[in-house]
Design a protein around this motif. Sequence first.
Motif, mmCIF file in Angstrom:
data_model
loop_
_atom_site.group_PDB
_atom_site.id
_atom_site.type_symbol
_atom_site.label_atom_id
_atom_site.label_comp_id
_atom_site.label_asym_id
_atom_site.label_seq_id
_atom_site.Cartn_x
_atom_site.Cartn_y
_atom_site.Cartn_z
ATOM 1 N N ALA B 144 0.854 -1.195 0.000
ATOM 2 C CA ALA B 144 0.000 0.000 0.000
ATOM 3 C C ALA B 144 0.886 1.240 0.000
ATOM 4 C CB ALA B 144 -0.911 -0.001 1.221
ATOM 5 N N THR B 175 -4.161 -1.423 -2.460
ATOM 6 C CA THR B 175 -5.325 -0.527 -2.374
ATOM 7 C C THR B 175 -4.988 0.716 -3.191
ATOM 8 O OG1 THR B 175 -4.517 0.794 -0.517
ATOM 9 C CG2 THR B 175 -5.702 -1.230 0.031
ATOM 10 N N LEU B 194 -6.592 1.042 6.282
ATOM 11 C CA LEU B 194 -6.069 -0.188 5.668
ATOM 12 C C LEU B 194 -6.628 -1.421 6.364
ATOM 13 C CD1 LEU B 194 -2.309 0.769 5.091
ATOM 14 C CD2 LEU B 194 -4.068 0.391 3.332
ATOM 15 N N ALA B 197 -10.341 -1.918 5.648
ATOM 16 C CA ALA B 197 -10.607 -2.335 4.276
ATOM 17 C C ALA B 197 -10.269 -3.810 4.065
ATOM 18 C CB ALA B 197 -9.799 -1.472 3.304
ATOM 19 N N ALA B 199 -7.462 -5.065 3.555
ATOM 20 C CA ALA B 199 -6.609 -5.134 2.366
ATOM 21 C C ALA B 199 -5.509 -6.175 2.517
ATOM 22 C CB ALA B 199 -6.005 -3.761 2.093
#
Lengths: 295, 295
Positions: B144, B175, B194, B197, B199
């Motif tokens: 990320a 992401t 983060l 989400a 992710a």
Amino acid sequence: MREAADRLGFVANAAARSLHSGRTYTVGMITTDSIGRFSIPLLIGAEGALGAGQVSVFLCDARDDPIREQYYLRTLLSRNVDGIIVTGRRTQARAPIAAGLHVPVVYAFISSADPHDCSVVPDEADGARRAVRHLLATGRRRIAHVTGPEHHHSATVRAAATEQTLRAEGLDLATPVLFGQWSEAWGRQAAGVLLAAGADVDAVFCGSDQIARGVAEGLREAGRAIPGDVALVGFDNWDIMVEGCRPALTSIDMDLEGIGRSAAELLLAAINGDPVRGRRALPCRLVPRASTAAG
Amino acid sequence: MREAADRLGFVANAAARSLHSGRTYTVGMITTDSIGRFSIPLLIGAEGALGAGQVSVFLCDARDDPIREQYYLRTLLSRNVDGIIVTGRRTQARAPIAAGLHVPVVYAFISSADPHDCSVVPDEADGARRAVRHLLATGRRRIAHVTGPEHHHSATVRAAATEQTLRAEGLDLATPVLFGQWSEAWGRQAAGVLLAAGADVDAVFCGSDQIARGVAEGLREAGRAIPGDVALVGFDNWDIMVEGCRPALTSIDMDLEGIGRSAAELLLAAINGDPVRGRRALPCRLVPRASTAAG
């Protein structure tokens, strides 16, 4: 270049002005150690006061090197500067930069060991007193002091003023002064020491914002609430540290920019034939934030 | 003063030397915004290169004020400086400080929008590439990128290079780029984003060390191990941030001191009749620390 200067509307010619007055309208600024966090605001303050007086500043960075310092001093003298400001990051008195100079010298933040020299320094004891009085005023009584190395002038001055201020109120520190390093890591470690000692402190006054930030982290991770359980005060009012701290850190501001400005004003006065001798200590300022907020 | 200069063993007289050569052996350095964290190392680098060439530096701090900037420019021209270095904390191109000057000008860190002007800037895209390649080399794949505001030149340049480097390896960011603020608070918040989400990132490359420090705190408090679960790279290699971060932060160093030195050397060359035109982008350096150490 003449053409460009004309187009920019510039009239006065510096060289002509110098011939007329015997002055060069230049001042040297020597930082004895490297330019850094402490010297920037000093420099900004001095530069502001001198610029307003249409005086230009020669900047010289001696980088903790006495040979480099003397080289720069000779360079400044050969350029016929009207005066010199000497700065550095240690508040401890230093040997005068040279004897018998025929241009005025003012020391800023650092001070000259010669009491006849003109020095402008922060009143660090005043800063420590303000921190302790603020904690007392918010109802704290069991106060610890975590600071830098015991051999460091600022650490000892602040620690002594902390103890004196408490004694004047009939109080002692909750634990002996914790001397260590000027670092966050030491702050975290010191939080552990305080907790392990079972000192049951309700406030910690730290010798720097970095230390305070480490103490905040150490206490928070041990489940102590700031300021609920323990109030916290730092020293320096360094933006990124006081804002990065959780919660935002109450701190002592030494007004470095004001010290720089004051030094420049005293230098300009001396250049104009009105020298001031001796050491001037300027008061600090407490900047309250969430780390000492009332319940 | 002559006496003092003699006693100090100084021989050359700057005024006499100037008459002889037509040069004043002085250079002006204008910081367009305030002197601060980014301009200090630039200044140290430039001052070192110029001092070694026996050239003195006039320091001028324009404080984001165009009127102040033009005032300083006129002052420097009236002092017959041999050349001017223009610095500032934004890497985005700026309008030339003046047209038709008859002294050389070099831009350092910032660059001039005129491609004929001489500018020395960090290669920020190179920095981002080094960060991503380092993460890939240590086995990370779900990366990320958390950075500053989307309208900020440095943020967009670094983000674009990050995505390009991944794409060249057949990868995408885990992401979309998280644009926000240049602050620790944003880093903490972004860590939450983060995690929420889902992710499942195994590395975060951050646009600044301050952001990275916030991300480290946010991840740690959510129980993620760094670098075990998530590796972390910052940008700036700012000592107090990379050392204050837990664990110590791998970061990208733009070599600001080298940029200042290079700008000063190019200015000295131009003064000596050998001008270099155009924009030079200097490579960055990756400084590996515990936040990306192998298991």
